[in-house]
Motif scaffolding. Structure first.
Motif, PDB file in Angstrom:
ATOM      1  N   LEU A   1      63.471  30.664  41.843  1.00  0.00           N
ATOM      2  CA  LEU A   1      63.070  31.416  40.652  1.00  0.00           C
ATOM      3  C   LEU A   1      61.574  31.731  40.678  1.00  0.00           C
ATOM      4  N   VAL A   2      60.740  30.774  41.133  1.00  0.00           N
ATOM      5  CA  VAL A   2      59.296  31.053  41.206  1.00  0.00           C
ATOM      6  C   VAL A   2      59.044  32.301  42.029  1.00  0.00           C
ATOM      7  N   GLU A   3      59.701  32.378  43.185  1.00  0.00           N
ATOM      8  CA  GLU A   3      59.446  33.502  44.062  1.00  0.00           C
ATOM      9  C   GLU A   3      59.926  34.810  43.457  1.00  0.00           C
ATOM     10  N   ILE A   4      61.099  34.768  42.816  1.00  0.00           N
ATOM     11  CA  ILE A   4      61.600  35.976  42.156  1.00  0.00           C
ATOM     12  C   ILE A   4      60.610  36.418  41.082  1.00  0.00           C
ATOM     13  N   TRP A   5      60.175  35.471  40.279  1.00  0.00           N
ATOM     14  CA  TRP A   5      59.310  35.818  39.147  1.00  0.00           C
ATOM     15  C   TRP A   5      57.913  36.225  39.593  1.00  0.00           C
ATOM     16  N   ARG A   6      57.428  35.573  40.642  1.00  0.00           N
ATOM     17  CA  ARG A   6      56.108  35.941  41.148  1.00  0.00           C
ATOM     18  C   ARG A   6      56.132  37.414  41.602  1.00  0.00           C
ATOM     19  N   GLY A   7      57.223  37.779  42.278  1.00  0.00           N
ATOM     20  CA  GLY A   7      57.367  39.168  42.696  1.00  0.00           C
ATOM     21  C   GLY A   7      57.320  40.111  41.499  1.00  0.00           C
ATOM     22  N   CYS A   8      57.953  39.712  40.401  1.00  0.00           N
ATOM     23  CA  CYS A   8      57.983  40.548  39.202  1.00  0.00           C
ATOM     24  C   CYS A   8      56.580  40.690  38.608  1.00  0.00           C
ATOM     25  N   VAL A   9      55.846  39.582  38.552  1.00  0.00           N
ATOM     26  CA  VAL A   9      54.485  39.637  38.003  1.00  0.00           C
ATOM     27  C   VAL A   9      53.613  40.531  38.879  1.00  0.00           C
ATOM     28  N   GLU A  10      53.776  40.391  40.205  1.00  0.00           N
ATOM     29  CA  GLU A  10      52.926  41.175  41.096  1.00  0.00           C
ATOM     30  C   GLU A  10      53.300  42.644  41.118  1.00  0.00           C
ATOM     31  N   SER A  11      54.550  42.945  40.703  1.00  0.00           N
ATOM     32  CA  SER A  11      54.939  44.348  40.728  1.00  0.00           C
ATOM     33  C   SER A  11      54.373  45.116  39.534  1.00  0.00           C
ATOM     34  N   VAL A  12      53.792  44.410  38.574  1.00  0.00           N
ATOM     35  CA  VAL A  12      53.112  45.128  37.482  1.00  0.00           C
ATOM     36  C   VAL A  12      51.817  45.704  38.050  1.00  0.00           C
ATOM     37  N   ALA A  13      51.611  46.998  37.843  1.00  0.00           N
ATOM     38  CA  ALA A  13      50.494  47.701  38.489  1.00  0.00           C
ATOM     39  C   ALA A  13      49.153  47.043  38.181  1.00  0.00           C
ATOM     40  N   SER A  14      48.263  47.032  39.174  1.00  0.00           N
ATOM     41  CA  SER A  14      46.966  46.373  38.997  1.00  0.00           C
ATOM     42  C   SER A  14      46.137  47.058  37.909  1.00  0.00           C
ATOM     43  N   GLY A  15      46.402  48.336  37.683  1.00  0.00           N
ATOM     44  CA  GLY A  15      45.701  49.048  36.617  1.00  0.00           C
ATOM     45  C   GLY A  15      45.941  48.436  35.239  1.00  0.00           C
ATOM     46  N   GLN A  16      47.077  47.761  35.086  1.00  0.00           N
ATOM     47  CA  GLN A  16      47.374  47.117  33.807  1.00  0.00           C
ATOM     48  C   GLN A  16      46.424  45.945  33.553  1.00  0.00           C
ATOM     49  N   TRP A  17      46.172  45.159  34.608  1.00  0.00           N
ATOM     50  CA  TRP A  17      45.204  44.062  34.490  1.00  0.00           C
ATOM     51  C   TRP A  17      43.832  44.640  34.147  1.00  0.00           C
ATOM     52  N   GLU A  18      43.474  45.702  34.872  1.00  0.00           N
ATOM     53  CA  GLU A  18      42.125  46.252  34.705  1.00  0.00           C
ATOM     54  C   GLU A  18      41.935  46.852  33.326  1.00  0.00           C
ATOM     55  N   ALA A  19      42.977  47.552  32.846  1.00  0.00           N
ATOM     56  CA  ALA A  19      42.857  48.137  31.515  1.00  0.00           C
ATOM     57  C   ALA A  19      42.698  47.016  30.481  1.00  0.00           C
ATOM     58  N   ALA A  20      43.500  45.971  30.618  1.00  0.00           N
ATOM     59  CA  ALA A  20      43.414  44.859  29.669  1.00  0.00           C
ATOM     60  C   ALA A  20      42.049  44.189  29.765  1.00  0.00           C
ATOM     61  N   ALA A  21      41.556  44.008  30.991  1.00  0.00           N
ATOM     62  CA  ALA A  21      40.237  43.384  31.178  1.00  0.00           C
ATOM     63  C   ALA A  21      39.150  44.256  30.557  1.00  0.00           C
ATOM     64  N   SER A  22      39.242  45.559  30.775  1.00  0.00           N
ATOM     65  CA  SER A  22      38.181  46.444  30.287  1.00  0.00           C
ATOM     66  C   SER A  22      38.151  46.483  28.762  1.00  0.00           C
ATOM     67  N   LEU A  23      39.238  46.033  28.130  1.00  0.00           N
ATOM     68  CA  LEU A  23      39.254  45.980  26.660  1.00  0.00           C
ATOM     69  C   LEU A  23      38.763  44.627  26.154  1.00  0.00           C
ATOM     70  N   GLY A  24      38.339  43.771  27.068  1.00  0.00           N
ATOM     71  CA  GLY A  24      37.743  42.498  26.668  1.00  0.00           C
ATOM     72  C   GLY A  24      38.705  41.330  26.639  1.00  0.00           C
ATOM     73  N   MET A  25      39.950  41.527  27.092  1.00  0.00           N
ATOM     74  CA  MET A  25      40.896  40.406  27.090  1.00  0.00           C
ATOM     75  C   MET A  25      40.562  39.440  28.215  1.00  0.00           C
ATOM     76  N   GLY A  26      40.708  38.148  27.935  1.00  0.00           N
ATOM     77  CA  GLY A  26      40.537  37.133  28.968  1.00  0.00           C
ATOM     78  C   GLY A  26      41.799  37.039  29.810  1.00  0.00           C
ATOM     79  N   TYR A  27      41.736  36.237  30.864  1.00  0.00           N
ATOM     80  CA  TYR A  27      42.859  36.136  31.790  1.00  0.00           C
ATOM     81  C   TYR A  27      44.168  35.789  31.079  1.00  0.00           C
ATOM     82  N   LEU A  28      44.121  34.784  30.224  1.00  0.00           N
ATOM     83  CA  LEU A  28      45.352  34.353  29.573  1.00  0.00           C
ATOM     84  C   LEU A  28      45.894  35.415  28.624  1.00  0.00           C
ATOM     85  N   GLN A  29      44.983  36.119  27.966  1.00  0.00           N
ATOM     86  CA  GLN A  29      45.417  37.184  27.059  1.00  0.00           C
ATOM     87  C   GLN A  29      46.028  38.351  27.845  1.00  0.00           C
ATOM     88  N   GLN A  30      45.421  38.682  28.978  1.00  0.00           N
ATOM     89  CA  GLN A  30      45.978  39.752  29.814  1.00  0.00           C
ATOM     90  C   GLN A  30      47.398  39.378  30.222  1.00  0.00           C
TER      91      GLN A  30
END
Ligand SMILES: Nc1ncnc2c1ncn2[C@@H]1O[C@H](COP(=O)(O)OP(=O)(O)O)[C@@H](O)[C@H]1O
Ligand SMILES: [Mg+2]
Lengths: 241, 219
Positions: free
Chosen positions: B101-130
């Protein structure tokens, strides 16, 4: 004191030095266009200013505060400087309204009713009041980009970084996004935008920065830069268009 | 000698199916919780935790489930701990399920586009909030279909626990065969029961996957 002070900034990816000592001071209310060939380091510069990339040397300060790479300083910086991306990067699982509310609620802890009111106000400002409940995939590219602008504006930034925000759009949708940017400029927002829209740069910007091989190669008022380029590289770049 | 009717056979198998279902549920839920913990270790910023999670997955994915069952059953016995079959079966299956399950889920998390992390970061969200507000809600939707699909593997995996003597459906099959001398009938029914458990799950996994693909809507 300038609003954004970029001093001798260097940035490398492995052996590849992408920014080779950038100096640029931006005054409040300035609208600056960054032009230059692909690969000249324009995006990297914006990403460094927003802390998405860490710099190797030099310094960046925004409104007097030094950019430091820990989460607390980054958060403080990002509350002051918003960023708009080429690919919009809206959150697909939230409505337009939800996109604009989220960071206010999570980062600023703005109470829900107030965050929603601000979201409506910001969407109205970009001409999308009617799309509050629409999901990103129900919107055109131009509409999505305008929601992204509203989302950044809701954090009340003192400056906005725009990285080729119209490059992913169909030509007929470029105008609506530029119109929003133009109105922000008119209201006195400080803007730093990488763009290929030369006409827009000429009309709206206070200064144009030409980047070449990781350096500010030429800088000046748009009429000077466009009408009277000083370096062969800029001449060639403008001739290419 | 007593005669066994088909109903006798079926009834006995059906009773044992309860244990297959219970063991599957326990493995899946326990594995899910352990998997979630390992997932956060893996995608978090702590190097040691990342390393631990990675090694864990490699060990449990790199060895047969059967060996893991033997080790849980006999290995603890070496230390004088008497492990009942049901406990060894549960522990081994939970550990094994978590690794996949870890491997399946890790794949799912990584398949979310990196732009999503960056957009969330650029709005001031911390790692856990992102993670909490932007990445996980999207990863969760992607994860539903493969997770349901994997539950089928867990059910089939429980069959192996018959070897250490846990009386679930497969074990009951061999016990009933020894009493009735009708292996074809018995194992035919056993297979039918497994199919009745697995098919609805794999079918719904397919439907879920198609639904998410076609609509490509995240709502
Ligand atoms: N994350 C990265 N890792 C490695 N190299 C990168 C990365 N981002 C950009 N670069 C390199 O830096 C150079 C400048 O890129 P960029 O700033 O995107 O240029 P521009 O936006 O002007 O087209 C390019 O050569 C690019 O390959
Ligand atoms: Mg670029």
């Amino acid at each position: 004191m300038s609003l954004i002070e970029i001093t001798e900034v260097r940035k490398s990816f492995g052996p590849n030095e992408v920014l080779k000592g950038i100096n640029l001071d931006i005054e409040p209310g300035e609208v600056i266009a960054i032009i230059g060939k692909s690969g000249s380091g324009k995006s990297t510069l914006l990403r460094c200013i927003n802390g998405l990339e860490s710099i190797n040397s030099g310094s960046i300060s925004v409104a007097g505060a030094q950019l430091l790479p820990d989460e607390l300083h980054l958060k403080a910086l990002r509350l002051k400087v918003g960023m708009i991306f080429q690919q919009f990067n809206l959150f697909p699982h939230l409505t337009a309204g939800g996109n604009v509310i989220l960071s206010q609620a999570v980062v600023k802890k703005t109470p829900k009713p107030e965050a929603e009111a601000i979201a409506r106000q910001m969407l109205d400002r970009v001409g999308l009041a009617a799309k509050f409940d629409a999901y990103p995939d129900e919107l055109s590219g131009g509409q999505q980009q305008r929601v992204a602008i509203a989302r950044a504006l809701a954090m009340r930034p003192i400056a906005l970084l725009c990285d080729e925000i119209t490059s992913a759009l169909d030509p007929e949708l470029v105008g609506e996004v530029l119109a929003v940017v133009r109105s922000l400029a008119a209201e006195g927002m400080t803007l730093l935008m990488v763009t290929h829209e030369m006409k827009f740069a000429r009309d709206v910007c206070s200064r144009v920065v030409f980047m070449h091989h990781g350096k500010v190669h030429e800088i000046g008022r748009p009429e000077a830069v466009f009408a009277n380029p000083q370096t062969p590289e800029l001449k060639q770049f403008l001739g290419m268009l | 000698m007593t005669q066994f009717t088909l109903w006798d056979i079926f009834r006995n198998l059906l009773l044992a199916t309860r244990w297959t279902i219970l063991l599957s549920l326990v493995s899946f839920l326990g594995g899910g919780i352990l998997g979630l913990i390992l997932l956060f270790m893996r995608i978090g910023h702590n190097r040691a935790a990342q390393f631990f999670s990675k090694i864990y997955v490699e060990i449990f994915q790199g060895t047969p489930l059967l060996m893991q069952l033997f080790l849980a059953f006999f290995g603890l016995g070496l230390f004088g701990i008497n492990v009942p079959a049901w406990l060894a079966a549960g522990v081994a299956l939970i550990a094994w399920t978590a690794a996949f399950l870890v491997e399946i889920w890790r794949g799912c998390v990584e398949s979310v586009a990196s732009g999503q992390w960056e957009a969330a970061a650029s709005l001031g969200m911390g790692y856990l909030q992102q993670m909490r507000y932007v990445i996980l809600p999207q990863a969760l939707k992607i994860a539903v279909a493969p997770t349901v699909g994997f539950s089928v593997q867990v059910i089939k995996g429980t069959a192996l626990t018959s070897i250490i003597g846990f009386v679930e459906l497969s074990k009951a099959g061999s016990v009933v065969t020894n009493a009735t001398f009708q292996p074809f009938t018995v194992y035919g029914l056993v297979a039918l029961l497994y199919f009745a458990l697995c098919w609805p799950l794999s079918k719904s996994s397919q439907i879920l996957e198609r639904k998410l693909n076609v609509a490509h809507r995240n709502h």
